[in-house]
Write an enzyme that holds these catalytic residues in place. Structure first.
Site, PDB file in Angstrom:
ATOM      1  N   CYS A   1      38.838  22.944  26.099  1.00 22.86           N
ATOM      2  CA  CYS A   1      39.525  23.863  25.190  1.00 22.86           C
ATOM      3  C   CYS A   1      40.889  24.287  25.749  1.00 22.86           C
ATOM      4  O   CYS A   1      41.825  23.514  25.721  1.00 22.86           O
ATOM      5  CB  CYS A   1      38.626  25.051  24.870  1.00 22.86           C
ATOM      6  SG  CYS A   1      39.155  25.923  23.394  1.00 22.86           S
TER       7      CYS A   1
ATOM      8  N   HIS B   1      33.006  23.398  23.838  1.00 26.43           N
ATOM      9  CA  HIS B   1      32.701  23.894  25.187  1.00 26.43           C
ATOM     10  C   HIS B   1      31.355  23.405  25.700  1.00 26.43           C
ATOM     11  O   HIS B   1      30.336  24.072  25.496  1.00 26.43           O
ATOM     12  CB  HIS B   1      32.681  25.427  25.165  1.00 26.43           C
ATOM     13  CG  HIS B   1      34.023  26.047  25.024  1.00 26.43           C
ATOM     14  ND1 HIS B   1      34.702  26.608  26.077  1.00 26.43           N
ATOM     15  CD2 HIS B   1      34.821  26.182  23.941  1.00 26.43           C
ATOM     16  CE1 HIS B   1      35.870  27.076  25.656  1.00 26.43           C
ATOM     17  NE2 HIS B   1      35.970  26.835  24.357  1.00 26.43           N
TER      18      HIS B   1
ATOM     19  N   GLU C   1      30.140  23.651  28.570  1.00 23.94           N
ATOM     20  CA  GLU C   1      29.530  24.592  29.540  1.00 23.94           C
ATOM     21  C   GLU C   1      28.704  25.664  28.844  1.00 23.94           C
ATOM     22  O   GLU C   1      27.988  26.411  29.497  1.00 23.94           O
ATOM     23  CB  GLU C   1      30.627  25.210  30.430  1.00 23.94           C
ATOM     24  CG  GLU C   1      31.429  26.347  29.825  1.00 23.94           C
ATOM     25  CD  GLU C   1      32.525  25.898  28.866  1.00 23.94           C
ATOM     26  OE1 GLU C   1      32.453  24.762  28.344  1.00 23.94           O
ATOM     27  OE2 GLU C   1      33.446  26.698  28.596  1.00 23.94           O
TER      28      GLU C   1
HETATM   29  N1  LIG Z   1      38.037  28.923  23.944  1.00 24.04           N
HETATM   30  C1  LIG Z   1      39.215  28.653  24.392  1.00 24.04           C
HETATM   31  O1  LIG Z   1      39.412  28.091  25.466  1.00 24.04           O
HETATM   32  C2  LIG Z   1      40.361  29.097  23.537  1.00 24.04           C
HETATM   33  C3  LIG Z   1      41.635  28.356  23.824  1.00 24.04           C
HETATM   34  C4  LIG Z   1      42.857  28.994  23.210  1.00 24.04           C
HETATM   35  N2  LIG Z   1      43.065  30.314  23.745  1.00 24.04           N
HETATM   36  C5  LIG Z   1      42.696  29.005  21.710  1.00 24.04           C
HETATM   37  O2  LIG Z   1      42.361  30.016  21.147  1.00 24.04           O
HETATM   38  O3  LIG Z   1      42.880  27.999  21.098  1.00 24.04           O
END
Ligand SMILES: NC(=O)CC[C@H](N)C(=O)O
Length: 235
Positions: free
Chosen positions: A87, A196, A198
């Site tokens: 992400c 994600h 994780e």
């Molecule tokens: N969950 C995250 O890593 C968010 C990544 C970034 N801040 C976004 O909102 O796109």
């Protein structure tokens, strides 16, 4: 041997602790690394975690991509070390030009969170060998800037070279071109993905999945793949 996987914390990282835990649950030793340092502490693989580095100012991941440790990340990636960007980490990898294209605001302009179906398009990268080509997995997605963009030529190249690692299935949650959810570099050691993994490593704490699927722990395969790559390299 026990693989040592570094997780880099940037100012505003949110999921670094979760990534460390995922690394441990997958069977490796997590090593906490710091953005302002030039020391990778001899790790075998690297994770750039999710979050809001530098408050997403300028563009998500753009300032973190210039962090001191990124010099070492680039060197290590060039030498073939497995590097995963999750992400915000994926955003850093494209901003650092370790992966092609860019990530922009979701087409609907909203932050979204959903348990996302994905298809593993390339099971031959350092982070995907534990999956079958074409396997469907469910991984949580949560972001504001997940729209994948690239010029026509780049898009043709990443499709042609098998650099699409993961594709959204069912719905395209953010307007990403060609439903692209994750990418690899040409060599297959650097992978970035928007969802994600994780957050899908423990039964009962990950996404709700059909019983036939692996009880919400599909994310483990991503970390386990890198561990296999590191162990194979050492053998
Ligand atoms: N969950 C995250 O890593 C968010 C990544 C970034 N801040 C976004 O909102 O796109």
């Amino acid at each position: 041997m026990t693989a040592r996987i570094g997780v880099i914390t940037f100012p505003g990282s949110l999921d670094d602790r979760d990534a460390q835990r995922a690394v441990r649950l997958a069977g490796a030793e997590p090593v906490a690394l710091w953005h302002g340092s030039h020391d990778l502490h001899g790790v075998d693989a690297l994770v750039l975690p999710g979050g809001f580095s530098y408050g997403d100012y300028l563009r998500a991941g753009a300032i973190a991509a210039l962090a001191p440790i990124m010099t070492e990340v680039k060197d290590a990636a060039a030498k073939g070390m497995p590097v995963l960007g999750i992400c915000n980490g994926f955003q850093m990898l494209v901003e650092a030009h370790l992966l092609p294209g860019g990530l922009i605001r979701n087409a609907h302009q909203q932050f979204i969170r959903r348990d996302q179906r994905l298809r593993v398009e390339n099971a031959d990268t350092a982070w995907t060998t534990e999956f079958e080509q074409g396997q469907e997995i469910i991984i949580p997605l949560k972001n504001a800037d997940g729209g994948y963009i690239a010029d026509e030529e780049t898009l043709k190249r990443v499709e042609g070279e098998g650099q699409v690692a993961f594709r959204y299935l069912g719905v395209n949650p953010n307007g990403s071109l060609n439903d692209i959810a994750g990418l690899t570099n040409e060599r297959g050691n650097v992978v970035g993905l928007m969802p994600h993994p994780e957050h899908a490593v423990e039964p009962g704490f990950g996404p709700a999945t059909p019983a036939a699927m692996r009880s919400g722990t599909d994310g483990l395969g991503i970390f386990a793949s890198a561990i296999s790559a590191v162990v194979a390299q050492a053998a």
